[in-house]
Design a protein around this motif. Structure first.
Motif, mmCIF file in Angstrom:
data_model
loop_
_atom_site.group_PDB
_atom_site.id
_atom_site.type_symbol
_atom_site.label_atom_id
_atom_site.label_comp_id
_atom_site.label_asym_id
_atom_site.label_seq_id
_atom_site.Cartn_x
_atom_site.Cartn_y
_atom_site.Cartn_z
ATOM 1 N N UNK A 1 0.841 -1.190 0.000
ATOM 2 C CA UNK A 1 0.000 0.000 0.000
ATOM 3 C C UNK A 1 0.879 1.245 0.000
ATOM 4 N N UNK B 84 0.437 4.988 1.407
ATOM 5 C CA UNK B 84 -0.473 5.686 2.301
ATOM 6 C C UNK B 84 -1.513 4.716 2.794
ATOM 7 N N UNK B 85 -2.755 5.014 2.502
ATOM 8 C CA UNK B 85 -3.821 4.092 2.895
ATOM 9 C C UNK B 85 -4.428 3.399 1.684
ATOM 10 N N UNK C 282 6.690 12.882 4.294
ATOM 11 C CA UNK C 282 6.740 12.002 3.145
ATOM 12 C C UNK C 282 5.536 11.085 3.068
ATOM 13 N N UNK D 281 4.227 7.211 2.849
ATOM 14 C CA UNK D 281 4.691 5.884 3.254
ATOM 15 C C UNK D 281 4.270 4.833 2.236
ATOM 16 N N UNK D 282 5.223 3.977 1.892
ATOM 17 C CA UNK D 282 4.951 2.810 1.042
ATOM 18 C C UNK D 282 5.255 1.583 1.891
ATOM 19 N N UNK D 283 4.276 0.739 2.044
ATOM 20 C CA UNK D 283 4.412 -0.354 3.008
ATOM 21 C C UNK D 283 4.086 -1.684 2.339
ATOM 22 N N UNK E 78 7.426 -3.950 6.135
ATOM 23 C CA UNK E 78 8.589 -3.173 5.727
ATOM 24 C C UNK E 78 8.079 -2.056 4.844
ATOM 25 N N UNK E 79 8.880 -1.062 4.701
ATOM 26 C CA UNK E 79 8.393 0.046 3.896
ATOM 27 C C UNK E 79 9.476 1.032 3.549
ATOM 28 N N UNK E 80 9.044 2.015 2.880
ATOM 29 C CA UNK E 80 9.929 3.104 2.481
ATOM 30 C C UNK E 80 9.096 4.379 2.481
ATOM 31 N N UNK E 81 9.783 5.458 2.434
ATOM 32 C CA UNK E 81 9.117 6.761 2.389
ATOM 33 C C UNK E 81 9.530 7.455 1.108
#
Lengths: 1105, 198
Positions: A290, A292-293, A320, A322-324, A332-335
Motif C-alpha cells: 500500500x 499511504x492508505x 513524506x 509511506x509505502x508499506x 517493511x516500507x519506504x518513504x
C-alpha cells in the motif's frame, strides 16, 4: 566476388532474364514468345550447371569483408579435391609485389582503391587446377565491425542507474566515422527486454572509452539486469555494404540481498506527478502493499520479490508518503517525498545599508513541498569576484526570511549576482546586476540631538553608521510645530561612520518644535527609517507686535476701559510678563505700567475724551511695538437695529465702502442679554474691507448676540451699524404664556404674552394656535404636526397681535387650546388649556317656548273643538235625562205626590247601594298575544279609557315590554287582577324575544314610553328614588319630531348601543297624556330614570358629538 | 511540573533517607509523577502518529512488535515478579528510553521540522523518562534494593534507522514502549502506595 568469365556470362543471362516484356505490338506473337521463354529457361539451367561444374574445379566464391576499412579479409572456397595442404597464389593485378602464396583459403589484403581490381587465385602444384580471376571492388566489400566489448558495467543503486563503459577502438579505423551503438537492457532471470537504445558516437582515430548511463524505472536491487551492446560504423567514405557487429557478451548487474526483507528505493525524492516503482526484496511471501492508505496490486519478480508501480504521485506531506509491504510476519516500507523543483527566485534584490555589506533578498516562489534535508538550498555567486555565499536555513521557522549577506569587495561598485536554488529534484537560478552605490538603504540615524543657535535657528546632529565617504547623502529633516509640519531636504557629503551636522533656520522664537531626520543617498533608492523625534523649544525674542486693543467708555462716560488681547504665541515670541499702558493727549499723559500678564483690561479716568491710548507688551527679552487706539467716540444718530443669522459657525457682515474710514473697522460683539457696556470680543479689519466673517468659539446656537460695527476715522471711532443676530436659530425653549380673556357660547378670546429673549432662542416668526373639541384627558391632540383635519390651526404671523378670538364654537362645549411659538429654528413647546364655552341661552329659551306654545295651541284648538262640538259632546256624554215629572204615564196626582209624602217610589233621592256586583269576569281580559294584533287599532280611541272606567285593557305601542301587575283596588276586592302591558312597536315587529335579563334591564333603563302623568302614590309606597324618577319622567313629553330627539342622555347605555335604535315615542294622534289609575306594584317596578331628557341635550345632540 | 521534575532529577540527595513516612511520601510522589507521565506518554503517541502520515495515524495500524536495541517490552511475567524486581526493570527501561527518545526527536526534526509541538513533546519525554527513572531508583534505594550496577549505554547504532520509514517505525515503537513502561511503572508504584491495590 566472382570469376570474371562467370561474371560476364552471368550478367548476360541476367540481362536477358531481366528484360522487360515486349510492348503491345508484339501480342500477336504471344504463343511463339512463350515458347521462346521456355527454351531460354532450359538453356539457362544448362549453363548454370556447366558453370558450377567448372567452379568446383577452381577456387571460387571469393568473399571479402573488412572490420576496420584498412584491411580486407578475403576468403574463397577451395576447388574440389583440394586438401588442407593446398597452396594458393593470390595475385592482385597492377600492384607491385602483388602475389602472395598462401596455405589457407583466406588472405588479408590492404584495402584497395575505389574501382575494380582483378585478383587471380591459383592453386599451386596442381596441374589440373585453373586459375580463377575475380574482379574485386570496394562496393562488394562488407564492413562488419568487430564485436564490441563492455569494459565495465557498474550500478548506482540509490539512483537506480547503470553505468556502461566500452572502447570504440577507433585507432583501428583510418578516418573519422560515425558509429551507432545499440544497447540492450534485459531484466530478470528470464532476460526480459526492458530497453533498447541507440547511442551515436564518432570514431576519431583513437581508442576512446565511451560511457553511457541509464536510469531504471525499477530499483536495480529489485531484479538482476543484463546489458549487451553492438555497433554499426557509418563511414561515409566506404561504399561497400555496412553491417551491424555481433552483440557483445552479456554483462550482468545484480544485487545480493541479505536475509532481511528490504524495500527499494528508500527515501526517494521525486517530482510530483511522476511514476515510480517500489519493490520488496524478500524471502517471505508478501501479502499486500500500500501507499499511504491505498492498496496497490503486486507485480511479481524473481523469487518472492514483488513490486508496485505508482503513477502520477501527488505531493507528499512533510514527513513524506509511506509505502508499506506487509509480509506474513513483518511490515517493511519506504518513504517517498514527492515535491517540486525550486521555483525561480523572485524579486531578487540586492542593496546595502552601510556600503560594507550587501544584503540580497528574494522570494522563493512556489513551495517545493519539501522540508528538512530535502528543502531548497541557495547559494549566491558573484561573478566578478568569484565569491560565493551559501544560505543557512532556520528549520523551525515557517516564515523564513530569505536573505544572504555578501561582504563588499573594496573598490568594486558593480556586482553581478547569481542566486542558485537547488533541491533533490532540480535547480533554478536568478541573476541581478547592481551598482551598489545606487542601492543604498541607510540605517536609521541615531544619537539625534538639537542645539540652539539663536532664537530662530538650531543645529541638528546625528550619527549614521556606514562607509559613505564616496557618496553624498540626501537627508530629510521634518520640522513639526503645533498644527504645521515642514520637511526640509539637505544634501550632505558622506563620511565614514561619523556625525552629521545641519543648521536649520527661519524658526519662530519661543516655539516648540519636534525635529526628526532620515537619510538616503543623492542617487535616491530608499529613505532610512525616521530617527527618534526630538522636541525643542527655541529661545525668546522681543514681541513682534503690540496687542490688539479696544476701548470702551464706562456708562457714566468718565472712565475709559482699555481692553487688549493676549498676543498670539507667534507674535509674543516669548512669555509675556506684563503690559504698559499710556493715554496721551495734547496736554497730558497718563500711564499704567507693569500690568501683569493675566490681566487684559485696565480702566483710566480721563478728563476728556480725546486721547491716544498706547499698549505695549513686555517679555523677558524686551518690549513690543506700541499698539495705539483713539479714545474718541463719534456719535451717529442714524442707526437702526438690524437682524442677521449666522452662516455655519460665524456671522457674516458686509457694509459699504466708506472712504472716510481711514484706519480700520472694528466689529465688537456681546451677548445681548448682558448689561451695557458689554464686550465679549472684537475684531479689526482693514479699512479697505467691506465685509467680515465673525467667528468665535464662544458663539452658541440660540443665543442672541449684539454686533457693533465701528469705523475708524482719524479722530476716533464711529458706530456705523448695530446688528442683533444668532449664530444659529433654535426653536423656543418655552411656550407662550396665554390666558382666556373671555368665553361665550360660540367664541373664546385668548390673550398671550411675549417670550423672553433668552428663551426665544431665535427671531420670533409667529404663533401657532391649535384648538379642537375635547375634555381634559380625552383630547386627542397628541401629534400636532400630523395635520389632522379635526384640529384647527391658526398661524399668527403678526407679531404685534397678542389676542385671538376663536369664533363659531359650540355652546357649553369643552375645547382644547394649544399655543406654540416658532422661530426659523423650529416650533417651540406647547402650552395647552381646556375651556368650556357657555351655554346657548337663546336655544334654551326657544326650547322652552316652543313646547309651551304648542301646548297652548293644542289647548286652544281643543277648546274650540269642544266648543263647536259641545252639542254632540253633550249628547254623547251628558245626554239630558228626561224628567219623570213630565211623564204622563207616571204622572201621579200632584196632590198625591205633593200631599202624600209616603209615596216615594220614583223619588230621585240619593241612595246608597248595599253592594256592587261586577259583571265582567277575569277571563274576559284580553291576553297579550291578542293585544299585539289589535293594539294598532286600539291606539285611536283615546277617550275610551275615560269611557270605560274599569276592566279594560290598555294597549300602548310605545314602551318596551313592561309588565306591571296592577292591582285595582276595586277589582282586588273581588279577588281578580288586571295587567297593563307596554309593548314596543319595534319589539312587535321583532318577534324574537329578549332574555328576561335584558328585558329587565331595558325596563330598568326606562327607555320607551312611560305613563306621562304620574299617579299619586301613597307615601308609604314611594321612596326617595321614586321621587327622583318622578321628576324625570313625569309631566309633559313633546311628541313631535321625535326622530331627532334622543330619549336618553348621551351617556346612557342605550345611546352608546346605537342611535338608530331610538325608540319610537308616542303617536301622532296621541298627544294627550294618559293617566293610569294603577300605581306601580312595588319597588321593582320599572323606573323611568333613563328615559328623561333635557333641553340641554336637545341642543347638544349634534352629529359631530 | 517543572519544579517536581527538578526535585526528582536529583534523587541522590534523598537516597539515604529510609524512614517509613518519608518512603511513603517518596513512593506517593513518584507514583504521582508516573500517573502524570502516563497521560503525557499517551498524548505523545497520538501526536507522533498524526505527523507520520498514513497508515500510522489510521485506527488499527499495529505493526508487528519488533525488538528495539537496548530496550525490551515489559514481559508478560512482569506482574508476577517481586516488587523490587519489577521496579528494577522499570528503572532500567526508563534509563534506556531517553537516548532512544532523543534519537526519535532527531529523526523527526528532519522529517517534521515544522512540527514544533511534537519535537517539544519528544524532548520533554526524554527528560521526563530520565526523571522518573531516577525517582524509581530512589525508591529502590529507600527500599534497600538498589539497581544492579551501571547499565551499559545503548549503542548509538541502535537508534540509527535505515531510511525514513524505519525511523518512523522506530519512533512509533519507542513512543509505544515509553507509554508502556511509564504505565507499568505507575502500576508497580501503585501497588506500593499505602492504600493502593495490593
Amino acid at each position: 566476388m566472382e570469376k570474371t568469365d562467370c561474371t560476364a556470362l552471368t550478367m548476360d543471362v541476367y540481362s536477358r532474364w531481366r528484360r522487360p516484356p515486349q510492348p503491345v505490338g508484339c501480342r500477336r506473337m504471344r504463343t511463339s514468345s512463350s515458347f521462346q521463354w521456355l527454351l531460354l529457361s532450359f538453356t539457362l539451367l544448362y549453363l548454370m550447371h556447366q558453370v558450377n561444374s567448372q567452379k568446383k574445379g577452381t577456387p571460387h566464391d571469393l568473399k571479402c569483408t573488412t572490420n576496420n576499412l584498412k584491411v580486407w579479409d578475403c576468403s574463397w572456397k577451395p576447388p574440389s579435391g583440394a586438401g588442407h595442404d593446398a597452396v594458393y597464389e593470390v595475385c592482385i593485378k597492377n600492384r607491385s609485389r602483388s602475389c602472395n602464396q598462401l596455405e589457407e583459403t583466406n588472405t588479408k589484403i590492404l584495402a584497395l582503391s575505389p574501382g575494380d581490381h582483378e585478383i587471380t587465385v591459383r592453386r599451386l602444384h596442381d596441374p589440373r587446377s585453373s586459375m580463377s580471376k575475380f574482379i574485386l571492388n570496394e562496393k562488394n566489400i562488407s564492413l562488419i565491425p568487430d564485436t564490441p566489448e563492455i569494459l565495465n558495467l557498474s550500478a548506482d543503486f540509490p539512483t537506480s542507474t547503470l553505468h556502461l563503459k566500452w572502447n570504440d577502438k577507433g585507432s583501428r579505423f583510418p578516418h573519422h566515422s560515425n558509429v551507432i551503438w545499440e544497447i540492450k537492457i534485459l531484466r530478470k532471470k528470464s532476460m526480459e527486454l526492458v530497453k533498447l537504445v541507440t547511442h551515436n558516437t564518432t570514431l576519431n582515430g583513437e581508442d576512446t572509452v565511451h560511457h553511457w548511463s541509464w536510469t531504471s524505472d525499477m530499483p536495480l536491487e529489485c531484479a538482476p539486469h543484463y546489458v549487451r551492446i553492438r555497433c554499426y560504423i557509418d563511414d561515409l567514405h566506404f561504399s561497400g555494404r555496412k553491417e551491424w557487429s555481433d552483440w557483445s557478451p552479456v554483462k550482468n548487474m545484480s544485487w545480493s540481498p541479505g536475509s532481511r526483507t528490504k524495500v527499494f528505493p528508500q527515501d526517494k525524492v521525486i517530482l510530483v506527478g511522476s511514476n515510480i516503482t517500489f519493490c520488496c526484496v524478500t524471502q517471505e511471501q508478501v501479502v499486500s502493499a500500500q501507499i499511504g492508505n491505498k492498496m496497490c496490486p503486486l507485480i511479481h519478480l524473481d523469487g518472492k520479490n514483488v513490486a508496485i508501480s505508482i503513477h502520477n504521485i501527488s505531493a507528499s506531506a512533510s514527513s513524506g508518503t509511506n509505502v508499506i509491504f506487509t509480509t506474513e510476519t513483518d511490515i517493511v516500507g519506504a518513504v517517498i517525498f514527492a515535491g517540486y523543483p525550486p521555483d525561480i527566485p523572485q524579486n531578487l534584490n540586492c542593496e546595502t545599508r552601510d556600503l560594507k555589506e550587501i544584503i540580497c533578498t528574494w522570494d522563493p516562489g512556489r513551495s517545493t513541498e519539501l522540508v528538512g534535508p530535502r528543502s531548497t538550498d541557495y547559494s549566491l555567486y558573484e561573478s566578478f569576484s568569484g565569491k560565493n555565499v551559501k544560505f543557512k536555513r532556520v528549520e523551525d521557522s515557517i516564515n523564513e526570511s530569505y536573505q544572504l549577506f555578501f561582504h563588499m569587495i573594496p573598490d568594486q561598485e558593480i556586482y553581478n549576482f547569481t542566486l542558485n536554488a537547488y533541491n533533490p529534484i532540480g535547480r533554478s537560478e536568478s541573476t541581478i546586476l547592481v551598482n551598489i552605490t545606487k542601492k543604498v538603504y541607510p540605517r536609521t540615524p541615531t544619537s539625534f540631538k538639537v542645539k540652539d543657535t539663536n532664537s530662530t535657528a538650531v543645529t541638528l546632529s546625528w550619527h549614521l553608521p556606514g562607509n559613505f565617504a564616496k557618496i553624498n547623502l540626501l537627508c530629510q529633516i521634518e520640522i513639526t510645530k503645533t498644527n504645521s509640519m515642514e520637511e526640509l531636504n539637505v544634501t550632505i557629503k558622506g563620511v565614514e561612520n561619523s556625525v552629521y551636522l545641519v543648521t536649520v533656520g527661519k524658526l519662530s522664537p519661543y516655539t516648540t518644535y519636534i525635529f526628526r531626520v532620515r537619510c538616503s543617498t543623492e542617487t535616491f533608492w530608499k529613505w532610512s527609517k525616521w530617527s527618534n523625534g526630538k522636541q525643542h523649544l527655541t529661545t525668546e525674542a522681543i514681541p513682534s507686535k503690540g496687542p490688539d486693543t479696544w476701548r470702551e467708555w464706562s456708562s457714566d462716560g468718565k472712565n475709559l476701559i482699555i481692553y487688549w488681547k493676549p498676543l498670539p504665541i507667534n507674535e509674543a515670541n516669548g512669555k509675556i510678563l506684563s503690559y504698559n499702558i499710556s493715554c496721551s493727549s495734547d496736554e497730558e499723559t497718563q500711564s499704567l505700567s507693569e500690568i501683569p500678564d493675566p490681566q487684559h483690561k485696565a480702566e483710566i479716568q480721563l478728563s476728556k475724551n480725546d486721547y491716544i491710548i498706547s499698549v505695549v507688551a513686555k517679555n523677558s527679552v524686551g518690549l513690543s511695538p506700541p499698539s495705539k487706539i483713539a479714545s474718541m467716540e463719534i456719535p451717529n444718530d442714524d442707526l437702526k437695529i438690524e437682524q442677521t443669522v449666522g452662516i455655519r459657525n460665524g456671522i457674516f457682515l458686509t457694509w459699504n465702502y466708506d472712504p472716510n474710514m481711514t484706519c480700520d473697522y472694528v466689529i465688537k460683539w456681546c451677548n445681548s442679554s448682558r448689561s451695557e457696556p458689554c464686550l465679549m470680543d472684537w475684531k479689526k479689519v482693514p479699512s479697505n474691507s467691506t465685509e467680515a466673517l465673525i467667528e468665535s468659539d464662544q458663539f452658541q446656537p440660540g443665543v442672541r448676540y449684539h454686533f457693533f460695527l465701528y469705523g475708524c476715522r482719524n479722530q476716533g471711532y464711529q458706530l456705523l451699524r448695530s446688528i442683533i443676530g444668532y449664530i444659529e436659530e433654535l426653536a423656543p425653549i418655552v411656550a407662550p404664556n396665554f390666558t382666556v380673556e373671555d368665553t361665550s357660547a360660540d367664541s373664546i378670546l385668548v390673550k398671550w404674552q411675549d417670550i423672553p429673549v433668552e428663551e426665544l432662542r431665535g427671531f420670533l416668526r409667529g404663533y401657532l394656535f391649535y384648538f379642537e373639541k375635547g375634555e381634559r384627558g380625552t383630547s386627542k391632540m397628541r401629534d400636532l404636526e400630523s395635520g389632522r383635519s379635526d384640529i384647527k390651526v391658526k398661524n399668527i404671523t403678526d407679531l404685534s397681535q397678542k389676542t385671538l378670538r376663536i369664533a363659531d364654537l359650540q355652546g357649553k362645549t369643552s375645547y382644547h387650546l394649544v399655543l406654540r411659538a416658532y422661530t426659523d429654528g423650529g416650533v417651540g413647546p406647547e402650552k395647552s388649556m381646556f375651556v368650556v364655552t357657555k351655554e346657548n341661552s337663546v336655544g334654551l329659551i326657544i326650547a322652552i317656548l316652543i313646547p309651551v306654545a304648542v301646548a297652548v295651541i293644542v289647548g286652544v284648538v281643543t277648546s274650540i273643538l269642544c266648543y263647536r262640538k259641545r252639542e254632540w259632546i253633550k249628547e254623547t256624554f251628558y245626554p239630558d235625562i228626561p224628567n219623570p215629572e213630565n211623564c204622563k204615564a207616571l204622572q201621579f196626582q200632584k196632590s198625591v205626590c205633593e200631599g202624600n209624602r209616603t209615596l216615594k217610589t220614583l223619588e230621585m233621592n240619593p241612595c246608597t247601594p248595599n253592594s256592587v256586583e261586577v259583571l265582567e269576569t277575569q277571563s274576559a281580559v284580553p291576553k297579550i298575544e291578542d293585544t299585539e294584533i289589535i293594539s294598532p287599532v286600539a291606539e285611536c280611541p283615546e277617550e275610551s279609557s275615560d269611557a270605560e272606567p274599569e276592566n279594560h285593557v290598555v294597549v300602548s305601542y310605545c314602551p318596551p315590554i313592561i309588565e306591571e301587575e296592577i292591582t285595582n283596588p276595586v277589582v282586588d276586592e273581588a279577588g281578580g287582577t288586571s295587567q297593563v302591558i307596554y309593548i314596543d312597536i319595534q319589539s312587535m315587529y321583532q318577534p324574537q324575544a329578549k332574555p328576561e335579563d335584558d328585558q329587565e334591564n331595558d325596563s330598568v333603563g326606562g327607555a320607551g314610553y312611560k305613563p306621562q302623568m304620574h299617579l299619586s302614590i301613597p307615601p308609604t309606597v314611594e321612596d326617595i328614588t321614586a321621587e327622583d324618577d318622578f321628576d324625570k319622567t313625569a309631566g309633559y313629553r313633546p311628541q313631535a319630531n321625535v326622530n331627532t330627539w334622543n330619549l336618553v342622555s348621551p351617556d346612557s347605555p342605550r345611546s352608546t348601543d346605537s342611535n338608530s335604535e331610538i325608540v319610537s315615542f308616542g303617536s301622532p294622534c296621541s298627544i294627550n297624556s294618559r293617566q293610569f289609575l294603577i300605581p306601580p306594584k312595588d319597588e321593582d317596578s320599572p323606573k323611568s330614570t333613563g328615559g328623561g331628557w333635557s333641553f340641554t341635550n336637545l341642543f347638544q345632540n349634534k352629529p359631530n358629538d | 511540573m517543572s519544579r517536581r521534575e527538578g526535585s526528582l532529577e536529583d534523587p541522590q540527595a534523598d537516597s539515604s533517607i529510609a524512614s517509613l513516612p518519608h518512603l511513603e511520601a517518596k513512593i506517593r510522589q513518584t507514583h504521582s509523577l508516573a500517573c502524570l507521565l502516563t497521560r503525557y506518554a499517551e498524548q505523545l503517541l497520538q501526536e507522533y502518529v498524526q505527523h507520520q502520515g498514513d497508515p500510522f495515524g489510521l485506527p488499527g495500524f499495529s505493526p508487528p512488535r519488533q525488538p528495539v536495541a537496548g530496550l525490551s517490552a515489559p514481559a508478560p511475567s512482569h506482574a508476577g515478579l517481586p516488587a523490587p524486581e519489577r521496579l528494577r526493570l522499570d528503572a532500567a527501561a526508563l534509563a534506556a528510553l531517553p537516548p532512544l527518545l532523543d534519537a526519535v526527536r532527531r529523526h523527526q526534526a528532519e522529517l517534521n521540522p515544522r512540527a514544533p509541538r511534537l519535537l517539544r513533546r519528544l524532548e520533554d519525554a526524554a527528560r521526563q523518562a530520565r526523571a522518573l527513572g531516577a525517582a524509581v531508583e530512589t525508591v529502590l534505594a529507600a527500599l534497600g534494593a538498589s539497581a544492579r550496577g551501571p547499565r551499559p549505554e545503548p549503542p548509538a547504532a541502535a537508534a540509527a534507522a535505515a531510511g525514513a520509514f524505519a525511523a518512523k517505525l522506530l519512533g512509533f515503537l519507542v513512543c509505544g514502549l515509553y507509554r508502556e513502561w511509564v504505565s507499568r511503572t505507575e502500576s508497580d508504584l501503585g501497588q506500593l502506595v499505602p492504600g493502593g491495590p495490593a
